[in-house]
Design a protein around this motif. Structure first.
Motif, PDB file in Angstrom:
ATOM      1  N   LEU A 170      -5.847  -7.338  -0.536  1.00  0.00           N
ATOM      2  CA  LEU A 170      -4.882  -7.333  -1.866  1.00  0.00           C
ATOM      3  C   LEU A 170      -5.327  -8.826  -1.951  1.00  0.00           C
ATOM      4  O   LEU A 170      -4.742  -9.701  -1.766  1.00  0.00           O
ATOM      5  CB  LEU A 170      -3.368  -6.405  -1.302  1.00  0.00           C
ATOM      6  CG  LEU A 170      -3.401  -5.462  -1.069  1.00  0.00           C
ATOM      7  CD1 LEU A 170      -2.329  -4.688  -0.934  1.00  0.00           C
ATOM      8  CD2 LEU A 170      -3.845  -4.360  -1.362  1.00  0.00           C
ATOM      9  N   GLN A 183      -3.988  -7.046  -8.065  1.00  0.00           N
ATOM     10  CA  GLN A 183      -3.856  -6.154  -7.554  1.00  0.00           C
ATOM     11  C   GLN A 183      -2.473  -5.607  -7.231  1.00  0.00           C
ATOM     12  O   GLN A 183      -1.362  -4.883  -7.618  1.00  0.00           O
ATOM     13  CB  GLN A 183      -4.637  -5.444  -6.503  1.00  0.00           C
ATOM     14  CG  GLN A 183      -5.928  -5.658  -6.764  1.00  0.00           C
ATOM     15  CD  GLN A 183      -6.697  -5.075  -5.144  1.00  0.00           C
ATOM     16  OE1 GLN A 183      -6.421  -5.681  -4.556  1.00  0.00           O
ATOM     17  NE2 GLN A 183      -7.840  -4.753  -5.382  1.00  0.00           N
ATOM     18  N   LEU A 184      -1.858  -6.349  -6.904  1.00  0.00           N
ATOM     19  CA  LEU A 184      -0.468  -6.799  -6.820  1.00  0.00           C
ATOM     20  C   LEU A 184       0.648  -7.167  -7.787  1.00  0.00           C
ATOM     21  O   LEU A 184       1.917  -6.457  -8.048  1.00  0.00           O
ATOM     22  CB  LEU A 184       0.499  -7.958  -6.079  1.00  0.00           C
ATOM     23  CG  LEU A 184      -0.357  -7.842  -4.454  1.00  0.00           C
ATOM     24  CD1 LEU A 184       0.555  -8.990  -3.597  1.00  0.00           C
ATOM     25  CD2 LEU A 184      -0.191  -6.730  -3.563  1.00  0.00           C
ATOM     26  N   ARG A 190       1.287  -1.300  -0.314  1.00  0.00           N
ATOM     27  CA  ARG A 190       0.166   0.140   0.207  1.00  0.00           C
ATOM     28  C   ARG A 190       1.154   0.907  -0.251  1.00  0.00           C
ATOM     29  O   ARG A 190       0.547   2.562  -0.708  1.00  0.00           O
ATOM     30  CB  ARG A 190      -0.844   0.696   1.468  1.00  0.00           C
ATOM     31  CG  ARG A 190      -2.304  -0.920   1.515  1.00  0.00           C
ATOM     32  CD  ARG A 190      -2.352  -0.974   2.338  1.00  0.00           C
ATOM     33  NE  ARG A 190      -4.181  -2.124   1.994  1.00  0.00           N
ATOM     34  CZ  ARG A 190      -4.130  -2.705   2.693  1.00  0.00           C
ATOM     35  NH1 ARG A 190      -3.386  -3.523   3.616  1.00  0.00           N
ATOM     36  NH2 ARG A 190      -5.836  -3.398   2.455  1.00  0.00           N
ATOM     37  N   LEU A 226      -5.953  -0.482  -4.454  1.00  0.00           N
ATOM     38  CA  LEU A 226      -4.649  -1.455  -3.339  1.00  0.00           C
ATOM     39  C   LEU A 226      -4.714   0.372  -2.449  1.00  0.00           C
ATOM     40  O   LEU A 226      -4.176   0.239  -0.815  1.00  0.00           O
ATOM     41  CB  LEU A 226      -2.923  -0.473  -4.126  1.00  0.00           C
ATOM     42  CG  LEU A 226      -2.546  -1.903  -5.320  1.00  0.00           C
ATOM     43  CD1 LEU A 226      -3.859  -2.419  -5.931  1.00  0.00           C
ATOM     44  CD2 LEU A 226      -1.548  -1.947  -5.071  1.00  0.00           C
ATOM     45  N   ALA A 251       2.313   1.660  -2.965  1.00  0.00           N
ATOM     46  CA  ALA A 251       1.715   1.722  -4.046  1.00  0.00           C
ATOM     47  C   ALA A 251       0.783   3.345  -4.542  1.00  0.00           C
ATOM     48  O   ALA A 251       0.923   4.113  -5.297  1.00  0.00           O
ATOM     49  CB  ALA A 251       0.277   1.283  -4.002  1.00  0.00           C
TER      50      ALA A 251
END
Length: 438
Positions: free
Chosen positions: A143, A147-148, A107, A136, A110
């Motif tokens: 998560l 998304q990662l 996070r 994120l 991000a």
């Protein structure tokens, strides 16, 4: 109320004035019987209402007991569920282990990446990259692998595009404020070019803007050559600050603005400089013409010929008298050739003094602004400081060349005077030889 009503009825009936006591007794008995029936009916209604209220009370007590029992059951279930939630949260923390740290780092990365992509010049070519990183930022959500992966792809894309020179079409806002679709050349994440002009990227609007003030013409020519190139290596100026230097260039005042910052004293210094340059030009031409006349061959009238003529006019003069006469002629020519040079010396001395005066005036204005408005806003003091510095600079810029040119012209004039002194010495020598021979 039970006692009052019969009395009133009795009074009303007495008002009817029965004829005899028997009628009165009969009337009273009749009314009593009526009252008893009325009271019995009221009592029956009261008892019925009491029974209904008792039944309702019993029903409400039963409902209350049932609700309390249900509440006890719900409280028991709530306590059990809360204990279960705590147990599950403990299990989640134990099982999550390093994943929580991983999510926290993801996070944070991000958030930093979103800020970087927002301000990146590459977003002008690839808009919409930041939207993929929005999920994120939700700290409550878990998560997911996609998304990662999106975060990883965004970082890799930014790194890859930073090393490319790309061409693309994008809306560009010109210096006049009009927006048009234009061909843009992007040099990594540093510089954008279009039609030989440098562009700035505005993260707030996602648009490329053409600054009103551009770098030097040679840098624009290099940018145009790069745009027109097909392959190979080409030199071009790159802003390593990713637009910060180009933004400062817009705020940097040009020569005219610098001169206007000097105020009236600055204009006066420039006027003195212009006068000095006129004197220098005039003296340079005059001394050059005189030097040509002194060094040329021939018998046309000139300073040397004037000395020779003065020596021939009175052949009987002694050496001392002839020397004084020739010295007087040489001094006259020297004054004529050095005309204007003292004025240049005065201008060279006055220009820095005027610059110092402008410095004092600007500082006075600065301190007045501090007295009135304090030191909270530096822009209020910038006018006085600019005048102080610019006038000093103008004074030195004017004085230094004038001093050098004055020295040059004075040396040239001195050289011409030395030529005449040499000619005068030769004439005296010739006269001395003629007198010795005689």
């Amino acid at each position: 109320m039970k006692r009052l009503l019969p009395c009133l009825l009795l009074v009303g009936n007495l008002a009817a004035a029965p004829a005899s006591l028997d009628e009165l007794l009969q009337q009273v008995r009749s009314e009593r019987t009526t009252e008893q029936r009325h009271n019995q009916a009221r009592e029956a209604r009261f008892l019925a209402d009491r029974d209904r209220q008792r039944e309702r009370l019993d029903a409400l007590k039963a409902e209350l007991a049932q609700a309390e029992a249900q509440a006890d059951e719900l409280r028991s279930r709530h306590a059990a569920n809360q204990a279960r939630v705590l147990e599950l949260e403990t299990q989640l923390r134990e099982r999550a282990g390093d994943l929580n740290d991983l999510f926290a780092v993801a996070r944070q990365v991000a958030a930093d990446t979103r800020a970087q992509l927002d301000a990146s010049l590459i977003s002008a070519q690839l808009p919409g990259r930041v939207a993929a990183l929005a999920p994120l930022s939700d700290e409550r959500a878990t998560l997911t692998t996609p998304q990662l992966e999106a975060l990883w792809v965004a970082l890799l894309e930014e790194m890859t595009e930073s090393g490319k020179v790309a061409r693309f079409q994008a809306p560009v806002i010109s210096a006049a404020g009009t927006e048009a679709q234009r061909a843009v050349v992007r040099i990594g994440a540093f510089t954008a070019l279009s039609e030989g002009r440098y562009l700035r990227y505005l993260p707030e609007t996602g648009r490329l803007v053409e600054p009103a003030r551009q770098p030097a013409a040679r840098l624009q020519a290099m940018a145009l050559d790069l745009e027109q190139a097909v392959d190979g290596m080409h030199p071009v100026a790159v802003d390593p600050s990713r637009g910060a230097l180009l933004g400062l260039l817009v705020q940097t005042p040009d020569l005219g603005e610098r001169i206007r910052q000097g105020g009236p004293i600055g204009y006066l210094i420039l006027a003195l400089g212009a006068i000095g340059l006129l004197i220098v030009a005039e003296r340079y031409l005059v001394l050059g013409w005189v030097r040509w006349r002194l060094t040329r061959d021939g018998d046309r009238p000139g300073p040397v010929q004037a000395l020779q003529a003065a020596a021939r006019q009175e052949p009987g003069l002694g050496l001392e008298a002839l020397g004084l006469r020739l010295d007087d002629l040489v001094a006259g020519y020297a004054r004529r050739w050095r005309r204007g040079l003292p004025t240049l010396a005065i201008l060279a001395a006055v220009a820095p003094l005027l610059g110092l005066l402008g410095t004092v005036t600007g500082m006075i204005e600065t301190f007045q602004s501090i007295t009135l408005f304090g030191t909270g806003d530096p822009k209020l003091m910038s006018g006085g400081i600019s005048e102080a510095l610019v006038t000093t600079q103008l004074g030195l810029v004017v004085a230094i060349p004038i001093v050098l040119l004055h020295s040059f012209l004075n040396g040239r004039a001195t050289g011409l005077v030395n030529i005449l002194d040499g000619a005068s010495t030769r004439l005296l020598t010739a006269r001395a030889q003629s007198l010795g021979d005689a």
